[in-house]
Design a protein around this motif. Structure first.
Motif, PDB file in Angstrom:
ATOM      1  N   TYR A   5     -10.837  -5.264   8.948  1.00  0.00           N
ATOM      2  CA  TYR A   5     -12.238  -4.940   8.667  1.00  0.00           C
ATOM      3  C   TYR A   5     -12.690  -5.536   7.329  1.00  0.00           C
ATOM      4  N   THR A   6     -11.788  -5.531   6.351  1.00  0.00           N
ATOM      5  CA  THR A   6     -12.123  -6.098   5.043  1.00  0.00           C
ATOM      6  C   THR A   6     -12.316  -7.607   5.136  1.00  0.00           C
ATOM      7  N   THR A  36      -8.147  -3.997  -1.311  1.00  0.00           N
ATOM      8  CA  THR A  36      -9.466  -3.562  -0.850  1.00  0.00           C
ATOM      9  C   THR A  36     -10.476  -4.694  -0.760  1.00  0.00           C
ATOM     10  N   ARG A  95       0.814  -1.215   0.000  1.00  0.00           N
ATOM     11  CA  ARG A  95       0.000   0.000   0.000  1.00  0.00           C
ATOM     12  C   ARG A  95       0.852   1.271   0.000  1.00  0.00           C
ATOM     13  N   LYS A 127      -5.272  -1.814   9.951  1.00  0.00           N
ATOM     14  CA  LYS A 127      -6.582  -2.069  10.542  1.00  0.00           C
ATOM     15  C   LYS A 127      -7.646  -2.340   9.485  1.00  0.00           C
ATOM     16  N   ASP A 128      -7.541  -1.648   8.353  1.00  0.00           N
ATOM     17  CA  ASP A 128      -8.565  -1.813   7.328  1.00  0.00           C
ATOM     18  C   ASP A 128      -8.589  -3.227   6.764  1.00  0.00           C
ATOM     19  N   ASP A 152      -2.845   7.567  11.400  1.00  0.00           N
ATOM     20  CA  ASP A 152      -4.019   8.401  11.177  1.00  0.00           C
ATOM     21  C   ASP A 152      -3.875   9.652  12.044  1.00  0.00           C
ATOM     22  N   ARG A 199      -3.067  -0.587  -2.500  1.00  0.00           N
ATOM     23  CA  ARG A 199      -3.795  -0.998  -1.295  1.00  0.00           C
ATOM     24  C   ARG A 199      -4.825  -2.066  -1.643  1.00  0.00           C
ATOM     25  N   ASP A 257      -0.989   6.125   4.081  1.00  0.00           N
ATOM     26  CA  ASP A 257      -0.410   4.974   3.395  1.00  0.00           C
ATOM     27  C   ASP A 257       1.109   5.033   3.300  1.00  0.00           C
TER      28      ASP A 257
END
Length: 516
Positions: A254-255, A217, A112, A250-251, A328, A215, A135
């Motif tokens: 969640y994905t 997704t 990413r 973290k994403d 972030d 990244r 990123d």
């Protein structure tokens, strides 16, 4: 045949190759001019009492004896081989790629973040207290979090794989040969970027691919098998997918959760970064006012049970710097690193305590297996509220933290964005704050002077490990419900540092090859 001997020397003697070569000859009963090569196998410092000693284990080669060949690896051309997708270019991903190449497979790495040079520029902006690129930062980009870390290579997990080969791989790509024999090998944040660049070039030279600013997704799963991953609207397929994303992506968790791929909550650790003047740590550890010219910046390792929880130092960085490790702008996260010479005026370490699954059970009804991730994020965001503009971090003098007093002024610090005085003793959750305060009191008995207002605690050190595990079968190393998906490294919950992650990546590569 070569012979191995051990010498116990003063620091000055151990730094003088002429002296210890002569001593080796005397101990072996041979003439010094008959020694063709002296190779250090291991070097360790014994500072348990005065005077400090250095133990050297030496391999001695006499004239006419065969000498070791230079470290070398031959990587075949895999440009037309079967492809394996690797998500993440940290130690687990890069070493998985190198091992796949050795075994005749073509790695396709999706990262990413950016390549080393533009990533350095983004990190410089963070240190100047400018905006964070989510990123491209200390966590994301070529080499992952390891590239701009301390580069400590010590691991207790020797059973994971060939530890020595991993060190030799790093030497082959530019690391100092000293990492092969130091008791606690260390590369340094000033040298790691070049080594990572060399490894990336090696992978592409052998026919592998690395796609930066890519990244992931989504995951393409059909009939119980992963077929590939999505980068935006593009599907990238492979015979297998290795998940080597690191603990800050973290994403990705969640994905995976969104795509119905099972995850598990796990215990982890959080706390603060504690910083002292390096001269103070030297004085405590070497039992002398000054460390002298022949000893490195002193380090320490501390652990104790406090209120039924482990409290311990983590990632100790002698002669190092505290760095902003958030991904972030809404978070305050700190970490530590050291250059190769460990030459700064400060010593820092993570100081953390256990966070158990029951500690964030109240979040499970809403967040399920991601409850620990949410708990971690809440503390990072709370620390951000307590801090100043951008990356300015909340801090408190060490003794003030323990005694529950405000710090009117803060001492000088290595943390470039800057610190703001904050009552960490008041806003840290009690399971963290109370354990750390008591732990510091206990550690001060072992290292008198450790609890001092010359140093600070900085919030927060929250990413020692991941609060989520991506399950895998203990034999095949695949996800138990998604064939072809191989979780690996720190982000999956199976490693805890550069070398352990690298070895885990190699294991996964070997598991893929053994399936065919």
């Amino acid at each position: 045949m070569s012979k191995t001997i051990t010498l116990t020397l003063s620091p000055k003697q151990a730094a003088d190759v002429g002296y210890y070569t002569a001593e080796a000859a005397r101990k072996m009963g041979v003439r010094e001019d008959n020694i063709a090569l002296v190779r250090v196998l291991r070097r360790s410092i014994d500072a348990r009492r005065k005077p400090v000693k250095v133990n050297l284990s030496l391999e001695i080669f006499i004239d006419n004896e065969p000498q070791p060949e230079p470290i070398h690896f031959d990587y075949p051309d895999v440009s037309h081989a079967t492809e394996v997708v690797i998500v993440g270019s940290g130690p687990a991903g890069l070493f998985a790629a190198l091992r796949l190449i050795e075994l005749g497979w073509k790695p396709i790495i999706l990262e990413r973040g950016k390549e080393v040079l533009p990533r350095k520029q983004d990190i410089a902006q963070i240190n100047r207290n400018n905006a964070i690129n989510p990123d491209s930062n200390y966590a994301f980009g070529a080499g992952g979090a390891g590239t701009f870390s301390d580069g400590k290579l010590f691991t207790r997990s020797k059973k994971r794989g060939d530890y020595n080969k991993a060190l030799q791989t790093l030497v082959f790509h530019g690391a100092s040969p000293e990492i092969l024999f130091e008791a606690h090998p260390h590369i340094g944040t000033d040298r790691l970027p070049r080594i990572i660049t060399n490894i990336c070039e090696q992978i592409t030279k052998a026919g592998g691919e690395i796609h930066f600013e890519s990244r992931v997704t989504g995951f393409e799963v059909r009939e119980g098998r992963v077929r590939g991953v999505r980068v935006g609207d593009t599907l990238i397929e492979g015979a297998a997918v290795i998940l080597a994303t690191g603990h800050s992506a973290k994403d990705i968790y969640y994905t995976l959760h969104r795509d119905g791929i099972r995850l598990e909550a796990k215990a982890f650790a959080m706390g603060v970064r504690i910083e002292h003047p390096q001269s103070l740590i030297d004085k405590i550890q070497y039992h002398a006012p000054h460390r002298g010219d022949y000893l490195p910046a002193a380090s320490y390792s501390l652990v104790n049970q406090v209120y039924g929880r482990g409290v311990y130092s983590f990632c100790m960085c002698p002669g190092g710097f505290i760095v902003p490790a958030m991904t972030d702008q809404s978070e305050s996260v700190v970490n530590g690193m050291s250059p190769s010479q460990r030459s700064s005026h400060w010593a820092n370490s993570g100081l953390v305590t256990e966070i158990r699954i029951e500690d964030f059970a109240h979040l499970e009804p809403e967040y399920g297996p991601l409850a620990g991730l949410k708990y971690q994020q809440q503390l990072e965001q709370l620390a951000r509220v307590q801090g100043g503009d951008n990356q300015i971090a909340p801090a408190q003098r060490i003794m003030d933290f323990v005694k529950g007093k405000p710090s009117r002024l803060l001492p000088p610090t290595s943390y470039l964005p800057g610190l703001v005085s904050s009552r960490l003793d008041e806003w840290l959750p009690s399971i963290i704050g109370d354990s750390l305060r008591r732990g510091i009191e206990i550690f001060d008995r072992r290292m008198q002077g450790y609890m001092t207002n010359e140093g600070v605690v900085v919030g927060v050190e929250s990413r020692t490990s991941t609060p989520v595990r991506i399950p895998r079968d203990g034999v095949t190393l695949q996800h138990p419900e998604v064939a072809g998906l191989y979780p690996t490294g720190e982000g999956a919950g199976y490693a805890g540092g550069i070398i352990s992650a690298a070895l885990d990546g190699e294991r996964v590569a070997e598991a893929i090859a053994s399936k065919q």
